[in-house]
Scaffold this motif. Structure first.
Motif, mmCIF file in Angstrom:
data_model
loop_
_atom_site.group_PDB
_atom_site.id
_atom_site.type_symbol
_atom_site.label_atom_id
_atom_site.label_comp_id
_atom_site.label_asym_id
_atom_site.label_seq_id
_atom_site.Cartn_x
_atom_site.Cartn_y
_atom_site.Cartn_z
ATOM 1 N N ASN A 257 -54.881 78.284 31.805
ATOM 2 C CA ASN A 257 -53.579 77.918 31.220
ATOM 3 C C ASN A 257 -53.569 76.486 30.684
ATOM 4 O OD1 ASN A 257 -52.307 79.982 33.687
ATOM 5 N ND2 ASN A 257 -51.681 80.254 31.549
ATOM 6 N N SER B 269 -53.756 85.983 27.080
ATOM 7 C CA SER B 269 -53.513 86.584 28.386
ATOM 8 C C SER B 269 -54.815 87.090 28.999
ATOM 9 C CB SER B 269 -52.516 87.737 28.247
ATOM 10 O OG SER B 269 -52.365 88.402 29.489
ATOM 11 N N ALA C 71 -47.100 80.589 34.576
ATOM 12 C CA ALA C 71 -47.441 79.378 33.826
ATOM 13 C C ALA C 71 -47.333 79.573 32.322
ATOM 14 C CB ALA C 71 -48.863 78.933 34.185
ATOM 15 N N ASP C 72 -47.306 80.818 31.841
ATOM 16 C CA ASP C 72 -47.244 81.047 30.396
ATOM 17 C C ASP C 72 -45.833 80.984 29.832
ATOM 18 O OD1 ASP C 72 -46.123 83.382 31.339
ATOM 19 O OD2 ASP C 72 -47.849 84.638 30.867
ATOM 20 N N ARG D 74 -45.596 85.614 24.701
ATOM 21 C CA ARG D 74 -46.454 84.470 24.979
ATOM 22 C C ARG D 74 -46.726 83.716 23.689
ATOM 23 N NH1 ARG D 74 -51.073 84.075 29.282
ATOM 24 N NH2 ARG D 74 -52.082 82.132 28.699
ATOM 25 N N THR E 83 -58.053 73.528 32.753
ATOM 26 C CA THR E 83 -56.767 73.629 33.442
ATOM 27 C C THR E 83 -56.645 72.616 34.574
ATOM 28 O OG1 THR E 83 -56.542 75.987 32.913
ATOM 29 C CG2 THR E 83 -55.263 75.164 34.761
ATOM 30 N N ASN F 235 -51.007 75.839 28.068
ATOM 31 C CA ASN F 235 -49.601 76.017 28.431
ATOM 32 C C ASN F 235 -49.010 74.853 29.212
ATOM 33 O OD1 ASN F 235 -50.909 79.088 28.752
ATOM 34 N ND2 ASN F 235 -48.989 78.991 27.613
ATOM 35 N N SER G 52 -59.979 78.615 37.374
ATOM 36 C CA SER G 52 -60.067 78.579 35.911
ATOM 37 C C SER G 52 -61.382 77.954 35.470
ATOM 38 C CB SER G 52 -58.904 77.784 35.324
ATOM 39 O OG SER G 52 -57.658 78.358 35.693
ATOM 40 N N CYS H 67 -52.017 79.327 38.116
ATOM 41 C CA CYS H 67 -52.601 79.035 36.803
ATOM 42 C C CYS H 67 -54.003 79.620 36.713
ATOM 43 C CB CYS H 67 -52.675 77.522 36.572
ATOM 44 S SG CYS H 67 -51.078 76.668 36.640
#
Length: 312
Positions: free
Chosen positions: A13, A206, A97-98, A201, A50, A16, A46, A10
């Protein structure tokens, strides 16, 4: 009871994770009841929420979800290696993870593993990208198939299920600046390829930038092919031959008493061309030398900040 470890790297994310929970973690029908599943989420440094979202997910599923926090951003492939290190399953899978890769394909991949196939690949039959990203991806995979690993699926892949034995080999090698998925192919195990159409996505942005794409191409090509070095040798041989022939021509003119060609402009073109080739050659050689230096320093691929393991 067989155990499957699903590794999910991740990086930014946060948006997501709820969708991933609904489609993967909470959906018991994705895999046969006989398999025990653990989900290992690896946060790759991240800067958004996240980590907090992952810990909230773990509190809802304490027996299934583990969270590995890395101290900084080391790239998705190194994050996958960290996930492999903390996975305890008999077989392991890597999922983005997406959710561009379909989690429902895990059931078919697991089925092939049960039949004794140690490597099952989900390759991209088509991709949502258009324009330059699509051209770059297509060119990258063609070059890898043509000049590096001939058994690479045409569309490339990063959705894979593999046996514990392959995981052990990957951890043992701990290669740097490489492509971990192509490294699994390099091991030589026969594999089953399951083509699928990659989904666009839906949430978040991204972080797969052009610079990261270029680095992946260089890492993959240099790691599995000596073609750049061989091309330099061939080009050097050709230039040397041309220089020898031209030098012989000039000497012959002098011995025969003929007037030598003036050609200052042509001389400068030759000098600039050869100098450019030398700089390019040094750059290519430097890529190989840098990777040797990086391996010799033996620094860790990643630094783990904190691990919260599943209780199951």
């Amino acid at each position: 009871m067989p155990k499957l470890s699903v590794i999910i790297p991740c990086y930014y994310n946060e948006a997501n994770i709820p969708t991933l929970e609904a489609e993967l973690v909470a959906d018991k029908s994705l895999l046969p009841q006989e398999v025990n599943v653990e989900y290992i989420f690896v946060d790759d440094g991240s800067g958004d929420g996240t980590v907090a979202t992952l810990h909230a997910l773990r509190r809802r599923y304490p027996r299934q979800v583990s969270v590995v926090e890395l101290a900084g951003n080391v790239g998705a492939y190194n994050a996958v290696v960290a996930g492999i290190e903390y996975a305890t399953g008999d077989c392991l899978a890597v999922l983005a993870a997406d959710l561009q890769d379909p989690p429902a394909l895990l059931a078919d991949m697991y089925g092939y593993w049960k039949k004794g196939i140690r490597l099952v690949i989900g390759s991209r039959q088509d991709r949502p990208e258009t324009g330059l990203p699509r051209v770059l991806a297509t060119t990258f995979h063609w070059l890898m198939r043509r000049f590096a690993l001939r058994n690479v699926p045409a569309g490339g892949f990063d959705f894979v299920l593999f046996d514990r034995q392959i995981a052990t080999e990957v951890l043992r090698m701990r290669e740097r600046n490489s492509n971990i998925f192509y490294l699994m192919l390099w091991l030589g195990y026969p594999y089953v390829n399951l083509p699928y159409v990659r989904r666009p996505r839906q949430l978040g942005q991204s972080r797969w930038t052009l610079a990261k794409r270029v680095k992946l191409f260089i890492d993959s090509f240099v790691s599995f092919s000596f073609l750049p070095i061989r091309l330099i040798s061939v080009a050097g041989l050709l230039l040397g031959t041309l220089a020898l022939l031209y030098g012989t021509y000039i000497i012959a003119l002098r011995l025969l008493g003929s007037q030598e060609p003036a050609g200052w402009s042509s001389l400068m073109v030759v000098v600039l061309f050869v100098s450019a080739f030398q700089m390019l050659a040094l750059g290519v050689i430097g890529e190989y030398v840098w990777r040797g230096l990086d391996a010799a320093r033996n620094r860790p691929l990643y630094v783990v900040k904190e691990v919260t393991k599943a209780q199951g």
